[in-house]
Design an enzyme around this catalytic site. Structure first.
Site, PDB file in Angstrom:
ATOM      1  N   THR A 228     -89.181  -2.655 -17.909  1.00 37.01           N
ATOM      2  CA  THR A 228     -88.852  -2.203 -16.551  1.00 37.01           C
ATOM      3  C   THR A 228     -88.531  -3.375 -15.615  1.00 37.01           C
ATOM      4  OG1 THR A 228     -91.253  -1.974 -16.313  1.00 37.01           O
ATOM      5  CG2 THR A 228     -89.983   0.037 -16.476  1.00 37.01           C
TER       6      THR A 228
ATOM      7  N   ARG B  97    -100.713  -3.277 -10.486  1.00 36.35           N
ATOM      8  CA  ARG B  97    -100.950  -3.959  -9.212  1.00 36.35           C
ATOM      9  C   ARG B  97    -101.166  -3.039  -8.019  1.00 36.35           C
ATOM     10  NH1 ARG B  97     -96.269  -8.192 -10.650  1.00 36.35           N
ATOM     11  NH2 ARG B  97     -95.775  -6.411 -11.982  1.00 36.35           N
TER      12      ARG B  97
ATOM     13  N   LYS C 114     -96.782  -4.622 -27.981  1.00 38.66           N
ATOM     14  CA  LYS C 114     -95.317  -4.763 -28.059  1.00 38.66           C
ATOM     15  C   LYS C 114     -94.927  -5.494 -29.342  1.00 38.66           C
ATOM     16  CE  LYS C 114     -94.331  -4.529 -23.101  1.00 38.66           C
ATOM     17  NZ  LYS C 114     -95.603  -4.676 -22.419  1.00 38.66           N
TER      18      LYS C 114
ATOM     19  N   LYS D  66    -105.162   0.182 -20.466  1.00 37.07           N
ATOM     20  CA  LYS D  66    -104.161  -0.494 -21.301  1.00 37.07           C
ATOM     21  C   LYS D  66    -104.605  -1.938 -21.536  1.00 37.07           C
ATOM     22  CE  LYS D  66     -99.846  -1.729 -19.785  1.00 37.07           C
ATOM     23  NZ  LYS D  66     -99.565  -3.082 -20.279  1.00 37.07           N
TER      24      LYS D  66
ATOM     25  N   ASP E 182     -91.376  -7.670 -35.123  1.00 37.62           N
ATOM     26  CA  ASP E 182     -91.285  -8.617 -36.240  1.00 37.62           C
ATOM     27  C   ASP E 182     -90.614  -7.886 -37.388  1.00 37.62           C
ATOM     28  OD1 ASP E 182     -91.840 -10.795 -38.058  1.00 37.62           O
ATOM     29  OD2 ASP E 182     -93.483 -11.363 -36.732  1.00 37.62           O
TER      30      ASP E 182
ATOM     31  N   ASP F  17    -101.226  -2.344 -25.821  1.00 33.38           N
ATOM     32  CA  ASP F  17     -99.837  -2.701 -25.494  1.00 33.38           C
ATOM     33  C   ASP F  17     -99.506  -4.064 -26.093  1.00 33.38           C
ATOM     34  OD1 ASP F  17     -97.319  -2.575 -24.409  1.00 33.38           O
ATOM     35  OD2 ASP F  17     -97.950  -3.137 -22.381  1.00 33.38           O
TER      36      ASP F  17
HETATM   37  O1  C5P Z   1     -98.794  -4.272 -12.270  1.00 29.23           O
HETATM   38  P1  C5P Z   1     -97.770  -3.322 -12.818  1.00 29.23           P
HETATM   39  O2  C5P Z   1     -97.920  -1.903 -12.289  1.00 29.23           O
HETATM   40  O3  C5P Z   1     -96.364  -3.839 -12.716  1.00 29.23           O
HETATM   41  O4  C5P Z   1     -98.131  -3.245 -14.382  1.00 29.23           O
HETATM   42  C1  C5P Z   1     -97.236  -2.691 -15.314  1.00 29.23           C
HETATM   43  C2  C5P Z   1     -97.793  -2.872 -16.694  1.00 29.23           C
HETATM   44  O5  C5P Z   1     -96.946  -2.174 -17.613  1.00 29.23           O
HETATM   45  C3  C5P Z   1     -97.882  -4.304 -17.181  1.00 29.23           C
HETATM   46  O6  C5P Z   1     -99.073  -4.414 -17.964  1.00 29.23           O
HETATM   47  C4  C5P Z   1     -96.662  -4.490 -18.066  1.00 29.23           C
HETATM   48  O7  C5P Z   1     -96.901  -5.373 -19.142  1.00 29.23           O
HETATM   49  C5  C5P Z   1     -96.465  -3.079 -18.608  1.00 29.23           C
HETATM   50  N1  C5P Z   1     -95.098  -2.718 -19.000  1.00 29.23           N
HETATM   51  C6  C5P Z   1     -94.021  -2.767 -18.142  1.00 29.23           C
HETATM   52  N2  C5P Z   1     -92.759  -2.416 -18.573  1.00 29.23           N
HETATM   53  C7  C5P Z   1     -92.576  -1.978 -19.826  1.00 29.23           C
HETATM   54  C8  C5P Z   1     -93.668  -1.917 -20.704  1.00 29.23           C
HETATM   55  C9  C5P Z   1     -94.926  -2.279 -20.258  1.00 29.23           C
HETATM   56  O8  C5P Z   1     -94.195  -3.121 -16.980  1.00 29.23           O
HETATM   57  N3  C5P Z   1     -91.388  -1.581 -20.224  1.00 29.23           N
END
Ligand code: C5P
Length: 267
Positions: free
Chosen positions: A141, A236, A69, A38, A72, A67
């Site tokens: 999330t 992470r 997002k 991603k 606009d 991603d």
């Molecule tokens: O490190 P972690 O597992 O939290 O990464 C989650 C990834 O998913 C990040 O790149 C974040 O931008 C993305 N994301 C998210 N929630 C969403 C959409 C995308 O955490 N609703």
């Protein structure tokens, strides 16, 4: 679009890194352990659209999830989609906040890149499917029900973040999106309400012993897939692991167990 023929291909690893060099080190390390990489705002802004080609060149067997997002007016999103569709990504994200017109504009612009609205979703990914699948971002999330009120959302209509996710997922499905991004806590309800064709992709993946961070609506890889998620975004927990390849393998085992249980319960 990439077809997940084995459990690890349902893992999407976010390249949340400041430089292309660092990102490509993770691509090299994890290309046999995950299905898609991603590219989010951090890396895209730092390294530009060429990032897509660089990741693809390093991991040709993996898919690319852009991603960005997008959020606009429809005309601007249409033009942004036209530029994005030549990059060779499999998925792109568009915020659901503005409802059907914006999502429809994105889907129509993607259609000109070869993506056929909804046709790719049920099969998840057929090798013959080309082009860019539009994914609607329902509610981040990291968002809580309390934060929704602060952001001015109508708590009489949508009492919880999950209520709003369900509403936005239905709008995204109606607009022809290939899928939606939601938390694992809503995966089952989104699948139930919209049918198996709408892809469900869930970030917010954490194990019970993960250190607390900005993610709020979380679940384990097993729980997310068991609830019906097609793909999980795991950053992470893999990136900060002592051995990222081992961490991804452990997640793939959880996915495999959940898929076995899913297919056993559907017969
Ligand atoms: O490190 P972690 O597992 O939290 O990464 C989650 C990834 O998913 C990040 O790149 C974040 O931008 C993305 N994301 C998210 N929630 C969403 C959409 C995308 O955490 N609703």
């Amino acid at each position: 679009m990439i077809k997940p023929s084995s459990p690890h291909q349902r893992i999407i690893f976010p390249l949340d890194l400041p430089t292309l060099g660092e990102a490509l080190e993770y691509v090299e390390l994890l290309k046999g352990s995950v299905g898609l990489f991603k590219i989010g705002l951090e890396l895209f802004i730092a390294s530009g659209p060429e990032t897509v080609a660089a990741v693809k060149a390093t991991a040709p067997q993996c898919g690319i999830f852009l991603d960005l997002k997008l959020h606009d007016i429809p005309a601007t999103v249409t033009n942004a989609m036209a530029s994005a569709s030549v990059l060779g990504a499999d998925f792109i994200t568009v915020h659901c906040d503005d409802g059907g017109p914006l999502l429809r504009a994105a889907v129509e612009a993607a259609a000109s890149s070869g993506f056929k609205p909804r046709c790719a979703a049920g099969k998840i990914c057929d090798d013959s499917d080309q082009g860019l699948g539009v994914l609607g971002v329902t509610v981040l999330t990291s968002m809580t029900t309390e934060a929704m009120a602060e952001a001015g959302m109508d708590s009489n209509r949508f009492a919880t973040a999950s209520d709003l996710v369900l509403h936005r997922a239905a709008v995204a499905a109606e607009a022809g999106c290939a899928g939606v991004i939601c938390s694992p806590l809503e995966a089952e309800a989104v699948k139930e309400a919209n049918g198996p064709e709408l892809l469900v992709i869930t970030p917010g993946i954490r194990s019970a012993d993960s250190p607390p961070d900005d993610q709020r609506r979380t679940a384990t890889p097993y729980e997310a897939i068991r609830a019906g998620a097609d793909y999980i975004v795991v950053g992470r927990p893999i990136r900060n692991a002592a051995d990222p390849v081992e961490a991804a393998a452990a997640i793939a085992s959880e996915i495999e167990r959940a898929l076995e249980e899913r297919s056993a319960s559907s017969v």
